[in-house]
Design an enzyme around this catalytic site. Structure first.
Site, short mmCIF file in Angstrom:
data_model
loop_
_atom_site.label_atom_id
_atom_site.label_comp_id
_atom_site.label_asym_id
_atom_site.label_seq_id
_atom_site.Cartn_x
_atom_site.Cartn_y
_atom_site.Cartn_z
N GLY A 1 0.75 -1.26 0.09
CA GLY A 1 -0.05 0.12 -0.17
C GLY A 1 0.76 1.34 0.03
O GLY A 1 0.34 2.50 -0.65
N GLU B 1 3.76 5.80 5.98
CA GLU B 1 2.49 4.57 5.76
C GLU B 1 1.41 5.42 5.13
O GLU B 1 1.24 6.50 5.25
CB GLU B 1 1.95 4.66 7.29
CG GLU B 1 2.67 3.25 8.06
CD GLU B 1 1.81 1.87 7.51
OE1 GLU B 1 1.31 1.89 6.58
OE2 GLU B 1 1.90 0.93 8.30
N ASP B 2 0.92 4.36 4.23
CA ASP B 2 -0.45 4.87 3.44
C ASP B 2 -1.68 5.23 4.58
O ASP B 2 -2.15 6.26 4.44
CB ASP B 2 -0.70 3.81 2.73
CG ASP B 2 -0.93 2.59 3.19
OD1 ASP B 2 -0.81 2.17 4.44
OD2 ASP B 2 -1.36 1.45 2.45
N THR C 1 -6.37 1.20 13.47
CA THR C 1 -6.42 0.93 14.93
C THR C 1 -5.00 1.37 15.23
O THR C 1 -4.86 1.53 16.34
CB THR C 1 -6.60 -0.81 15.01
OG1 THR C 1 -5.58 -1.37 14.39
CG2 THR C 1 -7.89 -1.15 14.55
N GLY C 2 -4.20 1.12 14.46
CA GLY C 2 -2.55 1.48 14.88
C GLY C 2 -2.04 0.18 15.41
O GLY C 2 -0.60 0.56 15.52
N THR D 1 -0.51 -2.37 13.54
CA THR D 1 0.29 -2.92 12.53
C THR D 1 1.53 -1.95 12.77
O THR D 1 2.75 -2.39 13.11
CB THR D 1 0.05 -2.64 11.07
OG1 THR D 1 -1.44 -3.17 11.01
CG2 THR D 1 0.78 -3.47 10.16
N LEU D 2 1.33 -0.47 12.74
CA LEU D 2 2.53 0.14 13.06
C LEU D 2 3.00 0.18 14.52
O LEU D 2 4.23 0.16 14.55
CB LEU D 2 1.96 1.54 12.78
CG LEU D 2 2.75 2.61 12.67
CD1 LEU D 2 3.82 2.42 11.56
CD2 LEU D 2 2.36 4.21 12.37
N LYS E 1 -7.11 7.37 10.12
CA LYS E 1 -8.40 7.04 10.77
C LYS E 1 -8.63 7.30 12.28
O LYS E 1 -8.57 6.23 12.87
CB LYS E 1 -8.94 5.78 10.25
CG LYS E 1 -9.62 5.61 8.86
CD LYS E 1 -10.03 4.34 8.79
CE LYS E 1 -10.17 3.84 7.47
NZ LYS E 1 -10.52 2.33 7.37
N PHE F 1 -13.91 2.61 4.58
CA PHE F 1 -12.96 1.73 3.83
C PHE F 1 -12.69 2.53 2.56
O PHE F 1 -13.40 2.82 1.70
CB PHE F 1 -13.63 0.43 3.66
CG PHE F 1 -12.48 -0.30 2.93
CD1 PHE F 1 -11.70 -1.16 3.92
CD2 PHE F 1 -12.42 -0.69 1.56
CE1 PHE F 1 -10.27 -2.01 3.38
CE2 PHE F 1 -11.24 -1.40 0.87
CZ PHE F 1 -10.48 -1.99 1.80
N ASP G 1 -5.84 -0.89 -1.56
CA ASP G 1 -6.44 -1.60 -2.61
C ASP G 1 -7.78 -2.37 -1.80
O ASP G 1 -7.92 -2.11 -0.53
CB ASP G 1 -5.77 -2.98 -2.96
CG ASP G 1 -5.38 -3.94 -1.72
OD1 ASP G 1 -5.17 -3.42 -0.80
OD2 ASP G 1 -5.66 -5.03 -1.82
N ARG H 1 -5.38 0.04 -6.55
CA ARG H 1 -4.15 0.82 -6.15
C ARG H 1 -4.02 1.78 -7.18
O ARG H 1 -3.12 3.03 -6.47
CB ARG H 1 -3.02 -0.25 -6.13
CG ARG H 1 -3.27 -1.17 -4.92
CD ARG H 1 -1.87 -1.93 -4.76
NE ARG H 1 -1.97 -3.23 -4.08
CZ ARG H 1 -2.03 -3.50 -2.74
NH1 ARG H 1 -2.05 -2.37 -2.31
NH2 ARG H 1 -2.31 -4.54 -2.24
#
Ligand code: 5GP
Length: 183
Positions: A49, A103-104, A108-109, A111-112, A135, A156, A163, A169
């Site tokens: 992404g 980051e794209d 929730t945060g 992953t980062l 978000k 979304f 994607d 994308r």
């Protein structure tokens, strides 16, 4: 095969258009240029992404820099559990480097949060985040975000690297999907 016309019919609206993205990236690039002068700047993005934002942002930064890429995948009962695995690691060391994670989107945060924990252990000189879309109403964990493009509502979105099932994308703007595509 889908043409661009077919893609457009699957969208419900443009959330952030091309001009706004371009202008905001120019501003972010200028700020990053001022903040990172004279440092060993490494931009790290998460595939797939982040590649479009990375490509445009790096060209808005008027400094020598390196780029590196990672891939992660979520596992466990749901992404909200925040169990993340690195499926492609960085190619180069970041010890002593001024690392900027590009980051794209942050939802929730989780992953980062995981990624920053991993990168911090590698002893960079500094570790900051630049995100295009935030978000923020969905955030579960607190994150330090030094540079932000846009706050967006809890919808979304696709386009500009993002994607849905591999599609959309390449759109040059950020859009929401029509209800029938969302399923
Ligand atoms: P988080 O761990 O912050 O909840 O989720 C981050 C990841 O979820 C993003 O890197 C992205 O892959 C995916 N994601 C979250 N929201 C969206 C969205 O609105 N559209 C798309 N295409 N992916 C999203």
């Amino acid at each position: 095969m889908c043409g661009k016309r077919d893609l457009d019919t699957q969208l419900s609206g443009v959330l952030v258009d091309e001009d706004r993205i371009r202008e905001r990236i120019a501003e972010l690039g200028q700020r990053i240029t001022e903040d990172y002068r004279g440092r060993d700047l490494v931009l790290v993005t998460v595939l797939k992404g982040g590649f479009v934002f990375m490509a445009d942002l790096t060209r808005a930064i008027d400094l020598p820099l390196r780029m590196d890429f990672m891939s992660v995948s979520s596992y466990g009962p749901s992404p909200a559990h925040g169990q993340v695995r690195i499926t492609k690691d960085l190619d180069e060391s970041i010890v002593g480097a001024a690392v900027l994670v590009v980051e794209d989107i942050i939802d929730t945060g989780l992953t980062l949060h995981f990624l920053l924990k991993v990168l911090r252990q590698r002893e960079p000189e500094s570790l900051e985040v630049c995100v295009l879309l935030d978000k923020d109403v969905r955030r579960i964990v607190e994150l330090p975000i030094a540079y932000k493009g846009f706050s967006i509502p809890d919808r979304f979105v696709v386009g500009y690297g993002l994607d849905q099932a591999g599609a959309f994308r390449q759109l040059p703007f950020v859009a929401t999907l029509a209800d029938e595509v969302m399923g």
